[in-house]
Design an enzyme around this catalytic site. Structure first.
Site, PDB file in Angstrom:
ATOM      1  N   ASP A  14       0.854  -1.186   0.000  1.00 66.97           N
ATOM      2  CA  ASP A  14       0.000   0.000   0.000  1.00 66.97           C
ATOM      3  C   ASP A  14       0.891   1.238   0.000  1.00 66.97           C
ATOM      4  OD1 ASP A  14      -2.171   1.661   0.117  1.00 66.97           O
ATOM      5  OD2 ASP A  14      -2.761   1.129   2.160  1.00 66.97           O
ATOM      6  N   ASP A 108      -2.860   2.426  -6.134  1.00 70.91           N
ATOM      7  CA  ASP A 108      -1.823   2.498  -5.097  1.00 70.91           C
ATOM      8  C   ASP A 108      -1.760   1.305  -4.161  1.00 70.91           C
ATOM      9  OD1 ASP A 108      -4.256   3.081  -3.916  1.00 70.91           O
ATOM     10  OD2 ASP A 108      -3.453   4.611  -2.587  1.00 70.91           O
ATOM     11  N   GLU A 109      -2.445   0.212  -4.464  1.00 68.43           N
ATOM     12  CA  GLU A 109      -2.332  -0.955  -3.598  1.00 68.43           C
ATOM     13  C   GLU A 109      -2.611  -2.230  -4.375  1.00 68.43           C
ATOM     14  OE1 GLU A 109      -5.273  -1.548  -0.505  1.00 68.43           O
ATOM     15  OE2 GLU A 109      -6.590  -0.056  -1.432  1.00 68.43           O
TER      16      GLU A 109
END
Length: 364
Positions: A14, A108-109
């Site tokens: 993350d 983003d993860e």
């Protein structure tokens, strides 16, 4: 365990305050300052906030006016999604150096299954450290990671040592970790579900564990079996590298309400462009487009159209969305928000003969 009987090694990576960190990286004047990525003004909503801003209780999805009130020195930055997408692509290339089993959740993860990995590294915590170091070297950005034997616990672990840290939850410690956790902090338990659990006397994982599968299924439907499992530290969901989103959407709340159909059509174009750009960069297309219209009294109307064949390009999406918008004109009230969503998503490929696009539908 996986099909060979091995204990799975799952990493959840993350990025830390991703959009805000990108803006601080690209503009040194913003470093160390409280910034918010998103629209300023009376109707703006934050996409994310830097850690300097989070000290003031500022978070994503917060109205901009509330954020500005909590932090008078807050700096608002307009999002640059094309930049974020490119950095996300770089990060996924790093993931691919270690494993092919990558399940992105957003820009983003992502989950990674590194039980068997391309580096032949036996220790998942070392793989996570390696990946985070590679991300830092390539992008200049910090990432946090959670390591565990299933997806639920890896996701929970990635929050334990943020920012720029990592944590591991072992098979031995997993059940006890869940028992001591408040259910409102469980990934997959939203505010409404948490409130329902509280009404049923379920405050912690330990409370959840006392409930039978029948009880949980009765009160939570199909989610009951999932809750029964995670209360015991069990989550059999696989990391799905072929995972395709069910929909892609974008919307915008206007500073001033709109009454004119031409002006509304102008505002529709960047939304259609945004969702199509995502599809194009992800190698997918869609058969259904939905237009959402929210009026000044917060009531809303939606119109959808599903084609027999997938959309060929962004102009096709915009034409259909514009036609749908026309079906609710004249507007019953002035319009405060417009949204465009693509669904019935399919993988877009090209054959080797004539460059014609062929489609492989996914069961979602």
């Amino acid at each position: 365990m996986n099909s060979t009987g091995q204990v799975r090694k799952i990493i959840h990576v993350d990025m830390d305050a991703f959009y805000a960190s990108v803006e601080q990286r690209d503009n040194p004047d913003l470093c160390g300052k409280p910034i918010a990525v998103g629209g300023a003004g009376a109707r703006g909503v934050l996409t994310t906030a830097s850690y300097e801003a989070r000290i003031f209780g500022i978070h994503s999805a917060m109205p901009s006016v509330t954020a500005a009130r909590r932090c008078p020195n807050l700096i608002f930055v307009k999002p640059r999604f094309e930049v974020y997408r490119e950095i996300s692509r770089q990060i996924r290339e790093i993931f691919a150096e270690y494993t092919s089993l990558i399940e992105p959740l957003s820009l983003d993860e992502a989950y990674l299954d590194v039980t068997e990995n391309r580096k032949e590294m036996p220790i998942a915590t070392e793989i996570a450290s390696d990946i985070r170091a590679r991300i830092k070297a390539v992008t200049g950005l910090n990432a946090s990671a959670g390591i565990s034997y299933n997806k639920f616990l890896a996701k929970m672990a990635s929050d334990l040592n943020k920012p720029n840290g990592q944590a591991v939850i072992t098979p031995k410690n997993g059940p006890a970790f869940v028992e001591g956790l408040a259910v409102k902090k469980f990934h997959g338990v939203g505010p409404a579900t948490a409130e329902k659990m509280h009404r049923l006397g379920i405050e912690t994982g330990a409370d959840l564990k006392t409930k039978s599968l029948q009880f949980l299924s009765q009160h939570f439907g199909k989610s009951g079996s999932y809750f029964y499992g995670i209360a015991r530290g069990i989550d059999e969901r696989q990391v799905r590298s072929d995972r395709v989103r069910k929909s892609v959407g974008a919307e915008d709340t206007f500073i001033q309400d709109i009454d004119d159909i031409e002006l509304a059509g102008d505002e529709l174009k960047p939304l259609a462009d945004k969702v199509w750009d995502y599809c194009k960069s992800s190698g997918i297309t869609a058969k259904t487009v939905t237009v959402k219209v929210k009026y000044s009294d917060f009531t809303q109307a939606t119109r959808s159209k599903t084609n027999a064949l997938p959309f060929a390009d962004g102009r096709d999406v915009l034409r259909t969305a514009t036609d749908l918008l026309a079906t609710v004109y004249p507007f019953k009230l002035s319009v405060r928000l417009l949204g465009v969503t693509l669904s019935t998503l399919t993988r877009a490929t090209r054959d080797g003969a004539g460059g014609e696009r062929s489609q492989l539908d996914f069961n979602l």
